[in-house]
Structures are given as structure tokens and as C-alpha cells.
Design a protein around this motif. Structure first.
Motif, PDB file in Angstrom:
ATOM      1  N   SER A   3       1.036  -1.459   0.040  1.00 64.79           N
ATOM      2  CA  SER A   3       0.004   0.349  -0.107  1.00 64.79           C
ATOM      3  C   SER A   3       0.599   1.379   0.046  1.00 64.79           C
ATOM      4  CB  SER A   3      -0.604   0.559   1.367  1.00 64.79           C
ATOM      5  OG  SER A   3      -0.088  -0.032   2.056  1.00 64.79           O
ATOM      6  N   TYR A 158      -3.031  -8.924  -9.024  1.00 62.41           N
ATOM      7  CA  TYR A 158      -4.006  -9.211  -7.522  1.00 62.41           C
ATOM      8  C   TYR A 158      -4.556 -10.555  -7.540  1.00 62.41           C
ATOM      9  CZ  TYR A 158      -3.924  -3.556  -6.664  1.00 62.41           C
ATOM     10  OH  TYR A 158      -3.520  -2.945  -6.612  1.00 62.41           O
ATOM     11  N   GLU A 206      -4.855   2.596  -5.360  1.00 72.80           N
ATOM     12  CA  GLU A 206      -5.876   1.119  -5.334  1.00 72.80           C
ATOM     13  C   GLU A 206      -6.788   1.461  -5.893  1.00 72.80           C
ATOM     14  OE1 GLU A 206      -5.092  -2.336  -3.702  1.00 72.80           O
ATOM     15  OE2 GLU A 206      -3.374  -2.000  -3.855  1.00 72.80           O
ATOM     16  N   VAL A 266      -4.644  -5.077   5.061  1.00 72.19           N
ATOM     17  CA  VAL A 266      -4.108  -6.384   5.265  1.00 72.19           C
ATOM     18  C   VAL A 266      -3.983  -6.249   6.600  1.00 72.19           C
ATOM     19  CG1 VAL A 266      -2.488  -7.747   4.679  1.00 72.19           C
ATOM     20  CG2 VAL A 266      -3.218  -5.646   2.727  1.00 72.19           C
ATOM     21  N   TRP A 279      -5.616  -7.877  -2.846  1.00 73.25           N
ATOM     22  CA  TRP A 279      -4.486  -7.928  -2.878  1.00 73.25           C
ATOM     23  C   TRP A 279      -3.626  -7.798  -3.744  1.00 73.25           C
ATOM     24  CZ3 TRP A 279      -4.632  -3.595  -0.306  1.00 73.25           C
ATOM     25  CH2 TRP A 279      -3.260  -3.288   0.529  1.00 73.25           C
ATOM     26  N   ALA A 282       0.111 -10.913  -1.454  1.00 72.71           N
ATOM     27  CA  ALA A 282       0.471 -10.358  -0.300  1.00 72.71           C
ATOM     28  C   ALA A 282       0.988 -11.314   0.053  1.00 72.71           C
ATOM     29  CB  ALA A 282      -0.897 -10.254  -0.161  1.00 72.71           C
TER      30      ALA A 282
END
Length: 438
Positions: A3, A158, A206, A266, A279, A282
């Protein structure tokens, strides 16, 4: 890791346009000036949990390069909150590193400054050839039809991460493949007292990444074929509304997530407070927060209907990091050797393992580390159902303007204000008016 990078991407402003006009682009060095043949400066992006972690990962590899070539690499790991501004300053002043990492969605905008070395056929031949790289990764290296402004270094995509226990407790036996299924599953999860889907509603990039995917799934884009902003296309409006309606209408995304911008979703997912997370690669982020890999499953991001397929059901933007060379480097030969080293099969395996990323170099993907169930989802997505964000010079301003529009729409939803087709169109019209003239 994720992020922070995304927030920096969304922070690009019109200063990039000024950079495009101010940069002279050191053509005198493009032929191979080597005033400092034994040293290189390298700005690395902050990929790990901290700058210290990145230094621990990278320095042994840079030492290896020095042993092989005799060239010392002076490393600086630049946080994502600072990297873009540092790059913009370098493009206008001409005083920058020899080599640097960039977010791949910046490629076209930085290409427009003229400050980066173009990767033509001759330059690609120096690092083993263009065909070594994933085509989807190459699609995020600059404007289509022009020589790339950078070379893919780390690839990401993603995926939908879901908490196995929460799903089982809600009687859900498999992850949702479509948005209708996600909404239905989300309602079952909420009925059990747990939030369903996390989001970073105040994180501009995002927001862009998700509404871009929704637009693609609606058969639309944010730009016309000739590169002009087209934010109020009815299909784009429908796509943005569908994403925001996950909070505004379906209550699948908690209203508190409208204020999230720095990894909070998250963290919530890792702590079992939310059942699902959309995400970008991740696993490392979740591990750093103490979540066992056995506790969650990984599936493709949902689509409108059916399943993701080649070119027809886009379910991720092409995410990742590119490596670029400044045109005014005083060690072009060394810089090229360094890019070759960093994109070699051996280094691609070492570095992408360390950062839980996917090698954009195809021959490096055979390593078992990239064939785990979760990484297989990411590999398949990159190979068959990911698309590059618009490769236009105004892409960075697009991220800021439209990302802000979505942020404001989430704020409306969180406050109980109606999110309608008209209100979405008005926000997107305002965003389009903020774009620079062609």
C-alpha cells in the motif's frame, strides 16, 4: 510493502508535465559515455518490510556483481513515499542515479520526460533479448509502439485472499468466482458477525487498480483509442459504481474502510477481522503480520460471469516494478551490465523469492518457489488475464484524479449519502476536467 507503493503512485501531480518540458535528456551520453566506469549509483524501491530489510536482501547481490565486473554499486533504498518526487527532481535537474527502480504504472509518464534510456532492439540485445520477458510485463514499460522506457524487474498480480476458517464457519465451500457470488458469500459472512471484504478506500492507486479492472470487465477503458480521457463513458460509470456499491449498496466492504489508505485492510485480514482481501502478491505482507499461509486460500479475482480467460476476462492490472537507466548516466556500459545482472535467471530467482514476487523473465519461473498454489494463481493471471494500466503520458494524473473521485464516492457511501449513476458520473466528469490538455 504494497500500500505504501500504491499511495506513492497515486501522488503524482502535474509536475510531471513540467518535467517533460524541462528535461533535455542527455543525448551526448547515450552513445556510451563512461566517465565513471568503476562505480554506479542505484536507487532501489522499498520492496521489503523496511529499508533495512531491503539492504540485507540487495547488498549481497550487489557485492556479487562487483566481484563479477569490478563495478561498485552504491545502493540507496528510497521509500515509496519519497521515490517519485526524487525521480521528478532528477529528471528536471539531470542529477540522478545511474539506475533506478520505478513503479511500472509510471513508465509512460516518465518516458514522456525524455530522461530515461529507451530500450531499443540494440539495448535489449545487451541483456539477452526482449523475448525473455513476459509480454504482459513488457506492456507496462511505456507507450505502445515506442521503445520501452524500462525493463521489467519484479512482477505482481492481484488475487482474492480468503480466510479458510471464516468461510467454513459460514458454510462456504469454495471461493467466489464472480462478483454476484462474492456479494452472496459476503452476506453469509456478515450474518456470522464478521466483515466480508477489505478495501483501501482512501488509497488513490488501489482505487484505480480496482476500477480499472471493473472497467475492463465491462468492456471499457478510461481512454479512447487515440489516448484521450473518456472517464464518463457509460460503461466506465457503471464499472465505478459497481465497485463502490460493494460498500454503498451491498455492505460487503465495511464503511470504516473508506478511510483506509496504509495497509489497514491487510492488517484486518491477517487478524481475522475481515474474511476476504483483494491484494497484490500479498503473501509476504501477510507473513510479516503473523498470518500462517495455511490459514488462507488464494483464488483469481472475481469476474462478471464465468472464469478468467485469455484476454476476455481481465481480473488484474499488470503490477510490478521496472528497472530504468538515466540517459545521462556517466557509465552506460556499467548500467547496462547491471540491468543484465538484475534480470539474469539467477538473480531473478533470488530477488523475486525474497520479495514474494513473480519473475517477469520467463525462464526463471520454472523454479519450484514460483509454483506454489498461491503463486500459480498469480502466474496464470499474469499470463492470461491481466492488463496494463493505460500507457499514456497523463496516466499519473489519471491515477490522482480518478483515484480521488473514487475516494470521495467511498466517503459518500460511508456517510450514508446516496451513490447514484448521476453522482458517479459527476465525480468522473470533475476528474476529467482536471486532466492536462493534450
Amino acid at each position: 510493502m504494497r500500500s505504501i507503493r500504491a499511495a506513492a503512485t497515486g501522488a503524482v501531480t502535474l509536475s510531471l508535465v513540467l518535467a517533460a518540458t524541462a528535461c533535455g535528456g542527455g543525448s551526448s551520453t547515450e552513445g556510451g559515455s563512461n566517465d565513471s566506469p568503476k562505480t554506479l549509483t542505484y536507487w532501489a524501491s522499498n520492496q521489503g518490510a523496511s529499508v533495512a530489510v531491503d539492504k540485507k536482501v540487495l547488498q549481497p547481490e550487489l557485492d556479487k556483481f562487483e566481484r563479477q565486473t569490478g563495478i561498485e554499486v552504491k545502493l540507496e533504498v528510497v521509500p515509496w513515499t519519497d521515490l517519485l518526487n526524487r525521480i521528478l527532481t532528477a529528471t528536471t535537474s539531470g542529477q540522478g542515479p545511474d539506475v533506478m527502480n520505478i513503479g511500472n504504472s509510471w513508465s509512460a509518464s516518465l518516458q514522456a520526460t525524455g530522461a530515461l534510456l529507451p530500450w531499443d532492439a540494440k539495448n535489449f540485445s545487451r541483456i539477452g533479448g526482449r523475448d525473455r520477458f513476459l509480454e504482459s510485463a513488457l506492456a507496462s514499460t511505456g507507450v505502445r509502439g515506442k521503445d520501452p522506457a524500462a525493463v521489467p524487474l519484479y512482477s505482481m498480480a492481484y488475487a482474492l485472499y480468503y480466510n479458510k476458517k471464516i468461510f467454513a464457519d459460514a458454510g462456504i465451500t469454495k471461493p467466489p468466482a464472480t462478483w454476484d457470488e462474492l456479494v452472496a458469500d459476503g452476506k453469509k459472512i456478515r450474518a456470522k458477525g464478521t466483515a466480508a471484504l477489505g478495501a483501501e478506500g482512501s488509497n488513490l492507486a488501489e482505487n484505480i487498480h480496482h476500477v480499472f479492472v471493473f472497467a475492463k470487465q465491462h468492456g471499457a477503458d478510461f481512454y479512447t483509442a487515440d489516448g484521450k480521457p473518456d472517464f464518463t463513458d457509460p460503461k466506465v460509470v457503471d464499472a465505478v459504481k459497481q465497485y463502490v456499491d460493494l460498500m454503498a449498496k451491498h455492505k460487503v466492504i465495511p464503511t470504516g474502510d473508506a478511510e483506509y489508505a496504509q495497509n489497514q485492510s491487510v492488517s484486518d485480514f491477517a487478524k481475522g477481522k475481515q474474511a476476504m482481501l483483494l491484494w497484490q502478491s500479498a503473501s509476504a505482507n501477510l507473513a510479516s503480520q503473523g498470518m500462517s499461509e495455511d490459514a488462507y486460500g488464494v483464488a483469481p479475482v472475481p469476474v462478471q460471469s464465468g472464469a478468467p480467460g485469455s484476454g476476455t476476462q481481465v481480473n488484474s492490472m499488470v503490477a510490478g516494478i521496472n528497472i530504468a537507466v538515466f540517459r545521462n548516466t556517466r557509465n552506460l556500459d556499467g548500467a547496462t551490465k547491471f540491468v543484465k545482472f538484475m534480470t539474469s535467471d539467477a538473480e531473478q530467482k533470488v530477488l523475486n523469492k525474497a520479495y514474494s514476487a513473480i519473475p517477469p523473465v520467463k525462464s526463471a519461473q520454472s523454479d519450484a518457489a514460483f509454483r506454489t498454489p498461491s503463486n500459480t494463481v498469480l502466474l496464470n493471471t499474469l499470463a492470461t488475464s491481466a492488463a496494463a494500466l493505460p500507457q499514456v503520458a497523463s496516466e499519473s494524473q489519471f491515477e490522482t484524479a480518478v483515484g480521488t473521485a473514487v475516494k470521495e464516492l467511498f466517503a459518500d457511501a460511508a456517510a450514508g449519502r446516496a451513490v447514484t449513476t448521476g453522482s458517479v458520473e459527476a465525480k468522473l466528469e470533475k476528474a476529467q476536467q482536471q486532466m492536462p490538455a493534450a
